[in-house]
Design a protein around this motif. Sequence first.
Motif, PDB file in Angstrom:
ATOM      1  N   MET A   1       0.872  -1.275   0.088  1.00  0.00           N
ATOM      2  CA  MET A   1      -0.102   0.077   0.106  1.00  0.00           C
ATOM      3  C   MET A   1       0.735   1.343   0.037  1.00  0.00           C
ATOM      4  SD  MET A   1      -1.626  -0.219   3.954  1.00  0.00           S
ATOM      5  CE  MET A   1      -0.809   0.150   5.459  1.00  0.00           C
ATOM      6  N   PRO A   2       1.336   1.616  -1.173  1.00  0.00           N
ATOM      7  CA  PRO A   2       2.339   2.743  -1.247  1.00  0.00           C
ATOM      8  C   PRO A   2       1.482   3.998  -0.975  1.00  0.00           C
ATOM      9  CG  PRO A   2       2.213   1.689  -3.376  1.00  0.00           C
ATOM     10  CD  PRO A   2       1.455   0.849  -2.350  1.00  0.00           C
ATOM     11  N   ALA A   3       0.177   3.949  -1.016  1.00  0.00           N
ATOM     12  CA  ALA A   3      -0.489   5.148  -0.675  1.00  0.00           C
ATOM     13  C   ALA A   3      -1.844   4.717   0.142  1.00  0.00           C
ATOM     14  CB  ALA A   3      -0.935   5.912  -1.940  1.00  0.00           C
ATOM     15  N   TYR A   4      -2.201   5.014   1.095  1.00  0.00           N
ATOM     16  CA  TYR A   4      -3.457   4.705   1.700  1.00  0.00           C
ATOM     17  C   TYR A   4      -4.121   5.757   2.708  1.00  0.00           C
ATOM     18  CZ  TYR A   4      -0.798   4.315   6.028  1.00  0.00           C
ATOM     19  OH  TYR A   4      -0.018   4.861   7.258  1.00  0.00           O
ATOM     20  N   GLU A   5      -5.429   5.401   3.009  1.00  0.00           N
ATOM     21  CA  GLU A   5      -5.899   6.267   3.867  1.00  0.00           C
ATOM     22  C   GLU A   5      -6.503   5.700   5.082  1.00  0.00           C
ATOM     23  OE1 GLU A   5      -8.451   8.857   1.759  1.00  0.00           O
ATOM     24  OE2 GLU A   5     -10.063   7.147   1.588  1.00  0.00           O
ATOM     25  N   VAL A   6      -6.647   5.928   6.427  1.00  0.00           N
ATOM     26  CA  VAL A   6      -7.443   5.184   7.352  1.00  0.00           C
ATOM     27  C   VAL A   6      -8.792   5.884   7.531  1.00  0.00           C
ATOM     28  CG1 VAL A   6      -7.139   5.174   9.817  1.00  0.00           C
ATOM     29  CG2 VAL A   6      -5.302   5.187   8.613  1.00  0.00           C
ATOM     30  N   ASP A   7      -9.630   4.982   7.902  1.00  0.00           N
ATOM     31  CA  ASP A   7     -11.029   5.157   8.407  1.00  0.00           C
ATOM     32  C   ASP A   7     -10.856   5.544   9.736  1.00  0.00           C
ATOM     33  OD1 ASP A   7     -13.555   5.211   8.949  1.00  0.00           O
ATOM     34  OD2 ASP A   7     -14.198   3.382   7.815  1.00  0.00           O
ATOM     35  N   TRP A   8     -10.800   6.778  10.043  1.00  0.00           N
ATOM     36  CA  TRP A   8     -10.512   7.475  11.447  1.00  0.00           C
ATOM     37  C   TRP A   8     -11.717   6.910  12.385  1.00  0.00           C
ATOM     38  CZ3 TRP A   8      -5.653   7.719  12.588  1.00  0.00           C
ATOM     39  CH2 TRP A   8      -4.832   8.307  11.195  1.00  0.00           C
ATOM     40  N   ASP A   9     -13.086   6.899  11.975  1.00  0.00           N
ATOM     41  CA  ASP A   9     -14.178   6.716  12.589  1.00  0.00           C
ATOM     42  C   ASP A   9     -14.289   5.397  13.058  1.00  0.00           C
ATOM     43  OD1 ASP A   9     -14.924   9.433  12.103  1.00  0.00           O
ATOM     44  OD2 ASP A   9     -16.305   8.925  10.641  1.00  0.00           O
ATOM     45  N   ARG A  10     -13.525   4.471  12.549  1.00  0.00           N
ATOM     46  CA  ARG A  10     -13.525   3.107  12.799  1.00  0.00           C
ATOM     47  C   ARG A  10     -12.382   2.652  13.567  1.00  0.00           C
ATOM     48  NH1 ARG A  10     -13.966   0.203   7.782  1.00  0.00           N
ATOM     49  NH2 ARG A  10     -14.186  -1.709   9.038  1.00  0.00           N
ATOM     50  N   CYS A  11     -11.117   3.490  14.010  1.00  0.00           N
ATOM     51  CA  CYS A  11     -10.351   2.862  14.667  1.00  0.00           C
ATOM     52  C   CYS A  11     -10.696   2.800  16.194  1.00  0.00           C
ATOM     53  CB  CYS A  11      -9.045   4.268  14.619  1.00  0.00           C
ATOM     54  SG  CYS A  11      -8.373   4.275  12.924  1.00  0.00           S
ATOM     55  N   GLU A  12      -9.939   1.946  16.923  1.00  0.00           N
ATOM     56  CA  GLU A  12     -10.321   1.577  18.149  1.00  0.00           C
ATOM     57  C   GLU A  12      -8.995   1.547  18.979  1.00  0.00           C
ATOM     58  OE1 GLU A  12     -12.995  -1.193  19.087  1.00  0.00           O
ATOM     59  OE2 GLU A  12     -14.339  -0.742  17.500  1.00  0.00           O
ATOM     60  N   ARG A  13      -8.844   2.008  20.143  1.00  0.00           N
ATOM     61  CA  ARG A  13      -7.701   1.702  20.954  1.00  0.00           C
ATOM     62  C   ARG A  13      -7.804   0.606  21.907  1.00  0.00           C
ATOM     63  NH1 ARG A  13      -3.285   5.103  21.535  1.00  0.00           N
ATOM     64  NH2 ARG A  13      -3.136   7.092  20.335  1.00  0.00           N
ATOM     65  N   VAL A  14      -6.778   0.056  22.325  1.00  0.00           N
ATOM     66  CA  VAL A  14      -6.744  -0.834  23.311  1.00  0.00           C
ATOM     67  C   VAL A  14      -6.865  -0.592  24.744  1.00  0.00           C
ATOM     68  CG1 VAL A  14      -5.475  -2.791  21.856  1.00  0.00           C
ATOM     69  CG2 VAL A  14      -4.398  -1.111  23.675  1.00  0.00           C
ATOM     70  N   SER A  15      -7.522  -1.219  25.767  1.00  0.00           N
ATOM     71  CA  SER A  15      -7.374  -0.795  27.278  1.00  0.00           C
ATOM     72  C   SER A  15      -6.703  -2.034  27.703  1.00  0.00           C
ATOM     73  CB  SER A  15      -8.668  -0.554  27.709  1.00  0.00           C
ATOM     74  OG  SER A  15      -9.438  -1.590  27.404  1.00  0.00           O
ATOM     75  N   MET A  16      -5.408  -1.810  27.993  1.00  0.00           N
ATOM     76  CA  MET A  16      -4.569  -2.944  28.555  1.00  0.00           C
ATOM     77  C   MET A  16      -3.711  -2.490  29.709  1.00  0.00           C
ATOM     78  SD  MET A  16      -3.421  -5.121  25.246  1.00  0.00           S
ATOM     79  CE  MET A  16      -4.335  -6.366  24.404  1.00  0.00           C
ATOM     80  N   GLN A  17      -3.179  -3.302  30.449  1.00  0.00           N
ATOM     81  CA  GLN A  17      -2.320  -3.308  31.449  1.00  0.00           C
ATOM     82  C   GLN A  17      -0.866  -2.728  30.927  1.00  0.00           C
ATOM     83  OE1 GLN A  17      -2.561  -3.596  35.214  1.00  0.00           O
ATOM     84  NE2 GLN A  17      -0.677  -2.690  34.967  1.00  0.00           N
TER      85      GLN A  17
END
Length: 401
Positions: free
Chosen positions: A371-387
Amino acid sequence: MTTSQVVFDPFSADFFNGPYETYRRMREEAPVYYSAEYDFYALTRHTDVAAAFRDFETYSSAYGVDLAMVRTGEKAPAKMIISLDPPEHRQMRSLVNKVFTPRAIGALRDMVSEQIDRYLAGVDPQGFDVVSDFSAFFPVEVITAMLGVPPEARQQVRLWIDESLHRDVGQIEMSESGIEAMAQSWLMYYDLITQRRAEPRDDMISGLIAAEVEREDGEISRLRGSEIAGFATLLGGAGAETVTKLVGAAAVMFARHPEQWRILAADRSKIPAAIEELLRYEAPAQYNVRRSQRDIHLHGTTIPAGKPVFLVGGSANRDPEAWTDPDVFDIDRNRTEAQNLGFGYGIHSCLGAALARLECGIALDKLLDFMPAYEVDWDRCERVSMQNVVGWSHVPVRVLR
């Protein structure tokens, strides 16, 4: 006008979603931070964190690796290398170091490349989730293959790791399901150790079974099954999570800085520097917890003996006293300015750092082609909640070309 007091809560949504503004305030307003709610201290300036990482006599690892363990005041019952102080740590580390020599890591390149190709070949070339479709899978395959885990059990190890590290907002102790996951993982490794004692193979567990160590009393003995299971559990977890989160962070950061992705595509020799910048900018392991072994006097504050102390490497790596423009992501920055604490520092620096760098380097190289060029779907990004861990669980992308 009054300003609100800085609050550092490593079990909050604010922490999981990005603690860097809190870190800035802590460095400026409370370089020795005290949490009345949880009864711990925290160091955030680069000079202080780096010094504490080196001073194992003052900041002990023997009481565990997280707040829930350290605040009990009891030494960790499981003899994992991460929860040992010298001289025990030195003896154990010397064993595992033999597995992670530059020559040994170099010999893994083809295997790592094959695993990355395998999972990248399975994603939709038009768009996919960089974490949940790709980087969640191959790191655990690599480290568990090294340990000797059979192929059919390797992804189960990943699920156990995720369950044991997961923390809901406000949750300090490991959940019952997390404890069960840890127990299942430990038992799986213990059974594997039993099998390898009977029929050794060319894997890490067989090597640890054959190894001899000098105990504190000078006795030469073999490692106990519980010690080897502890090694395996630790290596399996660290070897899987670090690379998964680093590759996810790469997808996010290069989407925010596409010009740097283009620079990297044009000059692949910059990939190692890009990995170091990712580690500096958003390391998967944001902090380590130690126990103070004496009263510590620092910046006008006294940390009493016997208290949990957070060494916040994630803050130290954004300290403007150590780095020029530390909140700028720049793969061409001067890396000699300060010690990068993204893989820890001192005797407990990451055992598998060279392997993680190899895996991330190959993954980035192949993603640049894919993927030399790409874009992120920011609305569907999720972070972890971890120790102890920050990062992304979902980074969906659309491949532009």
